[in-house]
Design an enzyme around this catalytic site. Structure first.
Site: not given
Ligand code: FE2
Length: 286
Positions: A157, A152, A217, A198
């Site tokens: 990111h 993730h 993700s 997010e």
């Molecule tokens: Fe995050």
């Protein structure tokens, strides 16, 4: 997570965690958390030891997610992914992730042993620093994790942070976290981050595409987000909508374009203070 009298670190896992009964995995989780606790910002990030099975998890998830990204991710993310060039067959060390990112947007990674307090996590984004867990999910279920792991943090990111436009938004969120003083205002800022960087969605070529790291993700969620309750960007709604991190996000907010995201959310983070947030909270409660 707890530090014992002898200085060793123990990461708590729920009984439902896929790695709960794997003593070797748990020992590695403890060792990786200890690395982060012992790290001093500015020093090189200590190397985490991963097994061959864990590298294979990374390779599999990278391959599977790349297919989904081509279908569902915004162009800006796909372009940034190409520029960053993460390794595909092994888990990169966080030091290496920073070395790849810094020339592109100035961002570097910091290791996090567990949950980082909101003010600290968001605040250092303004300095181009991103707190990241270092462990990877359990190899028995490569396409699932109950908690944010290195897949993730890095595939979601770091690929996003390789885009100058997204990186500028992350920095703006960091400055916003420093501009507000009350906990209520900080929570509002963090919720806007949650529903954008997010779990954000953006209109592109007439259909919703994902740019939020949480969607990008997640092997399962990326197939589901188009069926969720997708609403137009709305600061007051994003800052006050409740979310449950253990479930797929049922309510998502869609920017009409990248400009729309910058003009609305970026501008809010650039200028917000406790009063701005108090006004939005008051408006949302009438
Ligand atoms: Fe995050």
């Amino acid at each position: 997570m707890a530090t014992k009298d002898d200085g060793s670190v123990v990461v708590e896992l729920a009984t439902s965690h896929p790695g709960f009964a794997d003593a070797v995995y748990r020992q590695r989780r403890n060792a990786i958390a200890a690395l982060a606790l012992g790290h001093t910002p500015g020093d090189p990030i200590p190397t985490a030891e991963y097994t061959d099975e864990e590298h294979q998890v990374w390779a599999l998830v990278t391959k599977e997610l790349a297919v989904k990204h081509r279908k569902y991710a915004v162009r800006e993310f796909l372009d940034a992914t190409g520029r960053l060039g993460l390794p595909q067959d092994r888990i990169p060390q966080l030091q290496e992730v920073g070395d790849l990112l810094e020339p592109l947007t100035g961002f570097r990674y910091l290791p996090a042993a567990g949950l980082v307090p909101l003010r600290e996590f968001y605040g250092v984004l303004a300095d181009g620093l991103f707190h990241s867990t270092q462990y990877i999910r359990h190899h028995s279920v490569p396409l699932y994790t109950p908690e944010p792991d290195v897949v993730h943090e890095v595939i979601g990111h770091a690929n996003t942070l390789a885009s100058p436009r997204f990186a500028a938004l992350y920095r703006a969120a960091g400055r916003a976290a420093r501009q507000v003083e009350t906990d209520a205002a900080l929570e509002f800022v963090s919720k806007v981050f949650w529903f954008t960087l997010e779990f954000g969605v953006m209109r592109e070529d007439g259909e919703p595409r994902a740019y939020g790291a949480g969607i990008l993700s997640s092997y399962g969620e990326i197939e589901e987000f188009r069926g969720m309750d997708i609403r137009p960007l709305d600061l007051a709604a994003m800052g006050t909508t409740h979310y449950d991190i253990t479930k797929y996000q049922e309510v998502l907010f869609e920017a009409a374009s990248f400009d729309h995201l910058e003009d609305t959310v970026g501008a809010f983070w650039d200028t917000c203070d406790d009063d701005t947030v108090a006004r939005l909270l008051a408006a949302s409660s009438v």
